[in-house]
Design a protein around this motif. Structure first.
Motif, PDB file in Angstrom:
ATOM      1  N   GLU A 266     -65.177  11.444  12.963  1.00  0.00           N
ATOM      2  CA  GLU A 266     -64.647  12.678  12.361  1.00  0.00           C
ATOM      3  C   GLU A 266     -63.415  13.161  13.122  1.00  0.00           C
ATOM      4  O   GLU A 266     -62.458  13.642  12.516  1.00  0.00           O
ATOM      5  N   ALA A 267     -63.433  13.019  14.433  1.00  0.00           N
ATOM      6  CA  ALA A 267     -62.278  13.408  15.252  1.00  0.00           C
ATOM      7  C   ALA A 267     -61.059  12.583  14.863  1.00  0.00           C
ATOM      8  O   ALA A 267     -59.960  13.123  14.679  1.00  0.00           O
ATOM      9  N   ALA A 268     -61.241  11.267  14.713  1.00  0.00           N
ATOM     10  CA  ALA A 268     -60.128  10.393  14.319  1.00  0.00           C
ATOM     11  C   ALA A 268     -59.583  10.810  12.951  1.00  0.00           C
ATOM     12  O   ALA A 268     -58.356  10.839  12.744  1.00  0.00           O
ATOM     13  N   HIS A 269     -60.466  11.163  12.034  1.00  0.00           N
ATOM     14  CA  HIS A 269     -60.052  11.605  10.705  1.00  0.00           C
ATOM     15  C   HIS A 269     -59.266  12.919  10.792  1.00  0.00           C
ATOM     16  O   HIS A 269     -58.224  13.075  10.157  1.00  0.00           O
ATOM     17  N   ARG A 270     -59.753  13.848  11.592  1.00  0.00           N
ATOM     18  CA  ARG A 270     -59.059  15.132  11.738  1.00  0.00           C
ATOM     19  C   ARG A 270     -57.681  14.958  12.352  1.00  0.00           C
ATOM     20  O   ARG A 270     -56.730  15.641  11.982  1.00  0.00           O
ATOM     21  N   VAL A 271     -57.575  14.050  13.315  1.00  0.00           N
ATOM     22  CA  VAL A 271     -56.280  13.779  13.930  1.00  0.00           C
ATOM     23  C   VAL A 271     -55.317  13.227  12.877  1.00  0.00           C
ATOM     24  O   VAL A 271     -54.148  13.611  12.830  1.00  0.00           O
ATOM     25  N   ALA A 272     -55.813  12.356  12.012  1.00  0.00           N
ATOM     26  CA  ALA A 272     -54.975  11.810  10.940  1.00  0.00           C
ATOM     27  C   ALA A 272     -54.469  12.914  10.009  1.00  0.00           C
ATOM     28  O   ALA A 272     -53.414  12.777   9.391  1.00  0.00           O
ATOM     29  N   LEU A 273     -55.220  14.019   9.938  1.00  0.00           N
ATOM     30  CA  LEU A 273     -54.828  15.156   9.085  1.00  0.00           C
ATOM     31  C   LEU A 273     -54.054  16.224   9.855  1.00  0.00           C
ATOM     32  O   LEU A 273     -53.738  17.276   9.291  1.00  0.00           O
ATOM     33  N   GLY A 274     -53.778  15.981  11.137  1.00  0.00           N
ATOM     34  CA  GLY A 274     -52.943  16.912  11.885  1.00  0.00           C
ATOM     35  C   GLY A 274     -53.564  17.603  13.080  1.00  0.00           C
ATOM     36  O   GLY A 274     -52.878  18.350  13.790  1.00  0.00           O
ATOM     37  N   ALA A 275     -54.850  17.410  13.330  1.00  0.00           N
ATOM     38  CA  ALA A 275     -55.473  18.014  14.509  1.00  0.00           C
ATOM     39  C   ALA A 275     -54.929  17.344  15.772  1.00  0.00           C
ATOM     40  O   ALA A 275     -54.438  16.213  15.737  1.00  0.00           O
ATOM     41  N   VAL A 276     -55.032  18.045  16.883  1.00  0.00           N
ATOM     42  CA  VAL A 276     -54.604  17.508  18.174  1.00  0.00           C
ATOM     43  C   VAL A 276     -55.844  17.111  18.965  1.00  0.00           C
ATOM     44  O   VAL A 276     -56.733  17.935  19.200  1.00  0.00           O
TER      45      VAL A 276
ATOM     46  N   VAL B  24     -54.512  17.026  28.887  1.00  0.00           N
ATOM     47  CA  VAL B  24     -54.409  18.329  29.534  1.00  0.00           C
ATOM     48  C   VAL B  24     -55.681  18.473  30.362  1.00  0.00           C
ATOM     49  O   VAL B  24     -56.753  18.717  29.811  1.00  0.00           O
ATOM     50  N   GLU B  25     -55.558  18.277  31.649  1.00  0.00           N
ATOM     51  CA  GLU B  25     -56.751  18.293  32.492  1.00  0.00           C
ATOM     52  C   GLU B  25     -57.434  19.651  32.451  1.00  0.00           C
ATOM     53  O   GLU B  25     -56.808  20.691  32.252  1.00  0.00           O
ATOM     54  N   ARG B  26     -58.726  19.613  32.634  1.00  0.00           N
ATOM     55  CA  ARG B  26     -59.584  20.791  32.502  1.00  0.00           C
ATOM     56  C   ARG B  26     -59.120  21.973  33.348  1.00  0.00           C
ATOM     57  O   ARG B  26     -59.194  23.116  32.917  1.00  0.00           O
ATOM     58  N   ASN B  27     -58.619  21.709  34.533  1.00  0.00           N
ATOM     59  CA  ASN B  27     -58.269  22.807  35.435  1.00  0.00           C
ATOM     60  C   ASN B  27     -57.069  23.640  34.981  1.00  0.00           C
ATOM     61  O   ASN B  27     -56.853  24.730  35.514  1.00  0.00           O
ATOM     62  N   VAL B  28     -56.294  23.178  34.002  1.00  0.00           N
ATOM     63  CA  VAL B  28     -55.149  23.956  33.496  1.00  0.00           C
ATOM     64  C   VAL B  28     -55.238  24.221  32.000  1.00  0.00           C
ATOM     65  O   VAL B  28     -54.320  24.785  31.405  1.00  0.00           O
ATOM     66  N   LEU B  29     -56.338  23.843  31.382  1.00  0.00           N
ATOM     67  CA  LEU B  29     -56.478  23.880  29.920  1.00  0.00           C
ATOM     68  C   LEU B  29     -56.172  25.253  29.313  1.00  0.00           C
ATOM     69  O   LEU B  29     -55.377  25.358  28.377  1.00  0.00           O
ATOM     70  N   GLU B  30     -56.803  26.293  29.817  1.00  0.00           N
ATOM     71  CA  GLU B  30     -56.623  27.624  29.225  1.00  0.00           C
ATOM     72  C   GLU B  30     -55.169  28.084  29.308  1.00  0.00           C
ATOM     73  O   GLU B  30     -54.646  28.672  28.366  1.00  0.00           O
ATOM     74  N   TRP B  31     -54.508  27.809  30.420  1.00  0.00           N
ATOM     75  CA  TRP B  31     -53.117  28.224  30.577  1.00  0.00           C
ATOM     76  C   TRP B  31     -52.200  27.475  29.618  1.00  0.00           C
ATOM     77  O   TRP B  31     -51.228  28.028  29.135  1.00  0.00           O
ATOM     78  N   ARG B  32     -52.521  26.224  29.328  1.00  0.00           N
ATOM     79  CA  ARG B  32     -51.655  25.417  28.458  1.00  0.00           C
ATOM     80  C   ARG B  32     -51.826  25.738  26.976  1.00  0.00           C
ATOM     81  O   ARG B  32     -50.908  25.541  26.184  1.00  0.00           O
ATOM     82  N   PHE B  33     -53.009  26.239  26.593  1.00  0.00           N
ATOM     83  CA  PHE B  33     -53.240  26.498  25.165  1.00  0.00           C
ATOM     84  C   PHE B  33     -53.301  27.967  24.785  1.00  0.00           C
ATOM     85  O   PHE B  33     -53.349  28.286  23.602  1.00  0.00           O
ATOM     86  N   ASP B  34     -53.271  28.883  25.733  1.00  0.00           N
ATOM     87  CA  ASP B  34     -53.269  30.312  25.401  1.00  0.00           C
ATOM     88  C   ASP B  34     -51.884  30.666  24.863  1.00  0.00           C
ATOM     89  O   ASP B  34     -50.898  30.649  25.599  1.00  0.00           O
ATOM     90  N   PRO B  35     -51.788  31.006  23.573  1.00  0.00           N
ATOM     91  CA  PRO B  35     -50.481  31.327  22.994  1.00  0.00           C
ATOM     92  C   PRO B  35     -49.787  32.508  23.673  1.00  0.00           C
ATOM     93  O   PRO B  35     -48.569  32.641  23.589  1.00  0.00           O
TER      94      PRO B  35
ATOM     95  N   ARG C 239     -47.871  28.137  28.562  1.00  0.00           N
ATOM     96  CA  ARG C 239     -48.440  27.414  27.424  1.00  0.00           C
ATOM     97  C   ARG C 239     -47.579  26.205  27.047  1.00  0.00           C
ATOM     98  O   ARG C 239     -46.380  26.164  27.313  1.00  0.00           O
ATOM     99  N   LEU C 240     -48.239  25.257  26.381  1.00  0.00           N
ATOM    100  CA  LEU C 240     -47.525  24.130  25.788  1.00  0.00           C
ATOM    101  C   LEU C 240     -46.809  24.605  24.532  1.00  0.00           C
ATOM    102  O   LEU C 240     -47.225  25.584  23.896  1.00  0.00           O
ATOM    103  N   GLU C 241     -45.791  23.900  24.136  1.00  0.00           N
ATOM    104  CA  GLU C 241     -45.041  24.275  22.939  1.00  0.00           C
ATOM    105  C   GLU C 241     -45.909  24.283  21.685  1.00  0.00           C
ATOM    106  O   GLU C 241     -45.704  25.078  20.783  1.00  0.00           O
ATOM    107  N   VAL C 242     -46.906  23.404  21.624  1.00  0.00           N
ATOM    108  CA  VAL C 242     -47.764  23.317  20.431  1.00  0.00           C
ATOM    109  C   VAL C 242     -48.813  24.421  20.349  1.00  0.00           C
ATOM    110  O   VAL C 242     -49.453  24.591  19.310  1.00  0.00           O
ATOM    111  N   ALA C 243     -49.009  25.178  21.415  1.00  0.00           N
ATOM    112  CA  ALA C 243     -50.064  26.185  21.455  1.00  0.00           C
ATOM    113  C   ALA C 243     -49.865  27.248  20.371  1.00  0.00           C
ATOM    114  O   ALA C 243     -48.791  27.819  20.245  1.00  0.00           O
TER     115      ALA C 243
END
Length: 140
Positions: A31-41, A63-74, A79-83
């Motif tokens: 299901e993860a592979a399918h979602r990625v094909a539809l645009g999920a990260v 994105v290693e666990r120790n920085v995850l929240e900082w990279r995805f918090d809009p 944050r990462l550009e995709v956040a």
């Protein structure tokens, strides 16, 4: 205080994991592979040593666990550009435990489409889904 007598407010890791998973619509590796094909990260939160020892999923964002929240918090300057709050994220770790806790934390930050993959990297690899081996070879 003894290890055997926790304070009244203490919860076990099993409690925390059950609470986290109760908020997630977890997906299988297929299901993860399918979602990625539809645009999920697809996000690999494993540390470098695990990726080096076991391999990687081609195309997964690391994105290693120790920085995850900082990279995805809009709302975060780091944050990462995709956040974004609407971004669909499928996190994975080695076996699907840390990723459940991490996805629930991202949901608490407002990323309501964050979830994780059951079984983690090992389940992905066991199903024969694409993996870059630790030695650089691409396998199926």
């Amino acid at each position: 205080m003894s290890v055997l007598s926790p304070p009244p407010s203490a919860r076990t890791i099993d409690d925390l994991l059950a609470d986290a998973r109760s908020r997630l619509a977890r997906v299988t590796p297929r299901e993860a592979a399918h979602r990625v094909a539809l645009g999920a990260v697809l996000v690999d939160i494993r540390p470098a040593a695990q990726r080096a020892a076991e391999g990687e999923v081609p195309g997964a964002l690391v994105v290693e666990r120790n920085v995850l929240e900082w990279r995805f918090d809009p709302a975060c300057d780091d944050r990462l550009e995709v956040a974004s709050y609407e971004l669909e994220l499928v996190l994975f770790c080695n076996e699907g435990y840390a990723s459940s806790l991490a996805a629930a934390t991202l949901q608490s930050l407002g990323l309501r489409h964050a979830t994780d993959m059951t079984g983690g990297f090992r389940a992905w690899r066991a199903l024969g889904l694409p993996v870059v081996s630790p030695y650089g070879a691409h396998t199926h």
